[in-house]
Design an enzyme around this catalytic site. Structure first.
Site, PDB file in Angstrom:
ATOM      1  N   GLU A  36       5.101   2.680   8.464  1.00 22.23           N
ATOM      2  CA  GLU A  36       4.741   1.411   9.120  1.00 22.23           C
ATOM      3  C   GLU A  36       5.917   0.856   9.909  1.00 22.23           C
ATOM      4  O   GLU A  36       5.748   0.351  11.030  1.00 22.23           O
ATOM      5  CB  GLU A  36       4.279   0.394   8.068  1.00 22.23           C
ATOM      6  CG  GLU A  36       2.924   0.750   7.479  1.00 22.23           C
ATOM      7  CD  GLU A  36       2.499  -0.159   6.341  1.00 22.23           C
ATOM      8  OE1 GLU A  36       1.290  -0.278   6.115  1.00 22.23           O
ATOM      9  OE2 GLU A  36       3.358  -0.735   5.657  1.00 22.23           O
ATOM     10  N   GLY A  49       0.816  -1.224   0.000  1.00 20.75           N
ATOM     11  CA  GLY A  49       0.000   0.000   0.000  1.00 20.75           C
ATOM     12  C   GLY A  49       0.844   1.267   0.000  1.00 20.75           C
ATOM     13  O   GLY A  49       0.307   2.371   0.031  1.00 20.75           O
TER      14      GLY A  49
END
Ligand code: 5RP
Length: 225
Positions: A105, A99
Site C-alpha cells: 500500500e 489488513g
C-alpha cells in the site's frame, strides 16, 4: 449497518474521481472494496483504466469485477490511488495495515500522483495511536525489533491467524501490532521505525494522502491534506 453505508458512500464517491486512461492504485480492505466494485461497474460501462492492486486479495476482487490489471514495472507512475485507513488525523497522517497490506500500500501510494483515503466517520481521530500500529518485519529479527519497539513505548504483539500460527503477509513476512497509545510526533516515530534494520515497513503514512472522503451517514465529507 451505518458503518457499511458510510464505507460504501466513501468508496463510490472516490471511484467517481477516476478518469479515462488512468492507472489506478487499488487499495485493500472493506472500504476500498466498495471503490473497486464501483470501478468495475464503470469499466463495464466503458471506462478505460488499468489497476495496480495493493494485495493478492484485491487483485482477485479486481479480476472478478472486470478491471484490467497491470504492474508497477509496466506503469511505475500511478495517476490515482484509492485506499482505506485504520485511523487518520486532521493533517491526513494515517495508520494503515489493519489488513496486513501496508508495504505494498505504501509503495503504491508513494508512486501515485494522488492518494485518496476512503473511510467511515469512525476513522477520524485528533491524535493517532489508539489503533495498534502494524509493523511488517522479517521473522529473523523479531525479538530484536520487539525490544526496540518496547523501548519506544509500545507493546508489540505478533499478529496471529485464527489457528494460532503467525499471520504472513503477501511478501512472506510477519506483522507486529504495536500499541503506542497517543502518538504525539508521528513523523519522528516513522523515521525511527524506518531506520530500524529488520523492519520492512510500518503503517504510518506521513504526508502521503492528499484527500480523504469520509462517509457520514449517506453523505460524504471531503478533507484535503
Ligand atoms: C489494509 C489497510 C486497510 O486500508 C485498513 O485496514 C482499513 O480497512 P477497512 O476499510 O476494512 O476498515 O490498511 O492493510
Amino acid at each position: 449497518m451505518a458503518n457499511e453505508e458510510e464505507k460504501e458512500a466513501a468508496g463510490r464517491a472516490a471511484a467517481k474521481l477516476v478518469r479515462d486512461s488512468d492507472i489506478v492504485g487499488l487499495g485493500t480492505g472493506s472500504t476500498a472494496y466498495f471503490a473497486v466494485v464501483a470501478l468495475g461497474e464503470r469499466v463495464k460501462a466503458g471506462l478505460k483504466i488499468m489497476g495496480i492492486p495493493t494485495s493478492v486479495q484485491t487483485a482477485d476482487l479486481a479480476r472478478s469485477v472486470g478491471i484490467p490489471l497491470t504492474t508497477l514495472d509496466e506503469h511505475p507512475e500511478i495517476d490515482i490511488t484509492i485506499d482505506g485507513a485504520d485511523e487518520f488525523d486532521p493533517k491526513l497522517n494515517l495508520i494503515k495495515g489493519g489488513g496486513g497490506a501496508l508495504t505494498r500500500e505504501k509503495v503504491i501510494a508513494t508512486a501515485s500522483k494522488k492518494m485518496v483515503v476512503v473511510a467511515d466517520s469512525g476513522k477520524v481521530v485528533p491524535t493517532l495511536g489508539k489503533f495498534p500500529l502494524p509493523v511488517e518485519i522479517i521473522a529473523f529479527a523479531r525479538t530484536v525489533i520487539e525490544k526496540k519497539i518496547a523501548s519506544l513505548g509500545a507493546t508489540p504483539k505478533l499478529r496471529l491467524k485464527p489457528d494460532g500460527s503467525p499471520f504472513i503477509t503477501d511478501n512472506g513476512n510477519q506483522i507486529l501490532d504495536c500499541s503506542f497509545g497517543k502518538i504525539e510526533d508521528p513523523a519522528a516515530l516513522a523515521r525511527e521505525l524506518s531506520d530500524t534494520p529488520g523492519i520492512v515497513e510500518h503503517g504510518l503514512f506521513i504526508g502521503i494522502a492528499k484527500m480523504a472522503l469520509i462517509g457520514r451517514g449517506p453523505s460524504v465529507e471531503q478533507l484535503n491534506g
